[in-house]
Design a protein around this motif. Sequence first.
Motif, PDB file in Angstrom:
ATOM      1  N   ALA A 113       6.590 -13.822  -7.699  1.00 12.78           N
ATOM      2  CA  ALA A 113       5.132 -13.440  -6.695  1.00 12.78           C
ATOM      3  C   ALA A 113       5.503 -11.773  -6.380  1.00 12.78           C
ATOM      4  O   ALA A 113       4.469 -11.219  -6.104  1.00 12.78           O
ATOM      5  N   GLY A 114       6.836 -11.148  -6.581  1.00  9.77           N
ATOM      6  CA  GLY A 114       7.009  -9.923  -6.125  1.00  9.77           C
ATOM      7  C   GLY A 114       6.551  -8.743  -7.675  1.00  9.77           C
ATOM      8  O   GLY A 114       6.078  -7.700  -7.565  1.00  9.77           O
ATOM      9  N   ASN A 115       7.095  -9.340  -8.772  1.00 11.85           N
ATOM     10  CA  ASN A 115       6.683  -8.971 -10.198  1.00 11.85           C
ATOM     11  C   ASN A 115       5.140  -8.765 -10.376  1.00 11.85           C
ATOM     12  O   ASN A 115       4.833  -7.921 -11.261  1.00 11.85           O
ATOM     13  N   PHE A 116       4.512  -9.643 -10.270  1.00 17.33           N
ATOM     14  CA  PHE A 116       3.063  -9.424 -10.951  1.00 17.33           C
ATOM     15  C   PHE A 116       2.114  -8.804 -10.350  1.00 17.33           C
ATOM     16  O   PHE A 116       1.764  -8.242 -11.473  1.00 17.33           O
ATOM     17  N   PRO A 117       2.447  -8.494  -9.164  1.00 17.95           N
ATOM     18  CA  PRO A 117       1.158  -7.481  -8.606  1.00 17.95           C
ATOM     19  C   PRO A 117       2.241  -5.200  -9.676  1.00 17.95           C
ATOM     20  O   PRO A 117       0.832  -5.256  -9.845  1.00 17.95           O
ATOM     21  N   THR A 118       3.158  -5.445  -9.892  1.00 19.93           N
ATOM     22  CA  THR A 118       3.561  -4.738 -10.984  1.00 19.93           C
ATOM     23  C   THR A 118       2.997  -4.244 -12.214  1.00 19.93           C
ATOM     24  O   THR A 118       2.694  -3.420 -12.706  1.00 19.93           O
TER      25      THR A 118
END
Length: 207
Positions: A113-118
């Motif tokens: 969930a944290g690296n998908f927006p990146t």
Amino acid sequence: MTQVQAVIFDIGNVLIEWQPERYFDRVIGPEKRRAFMAEVPFFAMMNRIDEGADFADQIEDTARSHPEWAQAIRLVRDRWCDLAQPAIPHSVRLAGALRERGVPVFILSNFGAGNFPTSQAQFPFLHGFDRYYISGRMKMRKPDPAIYAAVEADCRLPPETLLFADDRDENIAAAAARGWQTHLFTTPAGWADRLVAAGLLRREEAA
């Protein structure tokens, strides 16, 4: 064959290359990379992130547990955009062609969930899908049957009308067990052929 009502893409090795060994070979060298991955539970760390663990916290916890490899481990957090790349252009074009034809396109991916927006910021095409099923947000990952059931419940389409492309046998098998139509992704050209055979794209659209 039942008419497909939505096409579902995995991300890693379908839309974006996911070859962490190649990245670490480049930055620390093949010999050190082999030692690194033998001593550090790298893929177990990534699985926990995909299951919903906090991206930055999980990397830091792993780095503290393996201080001799801490710098390499933290590259996953600090150089994510270098690690999870490049895009696979033909696959990206196929997703766009399906949308132009009015075919709904979804993502179902084991992704934090944290690296998908990146990755979305790095690759704007990742904003162009109709529904997103990101394992880290859902707190479950493929091939758990529960994640496929959650997709069905959310999109409200019959399982047999879903066509799913993934590069891993176990993920394909789990989807097929629920009645989904499936394609084991090996090359974009093979995926293009499948979409043409299903009547979703014309040959020229799939090029």
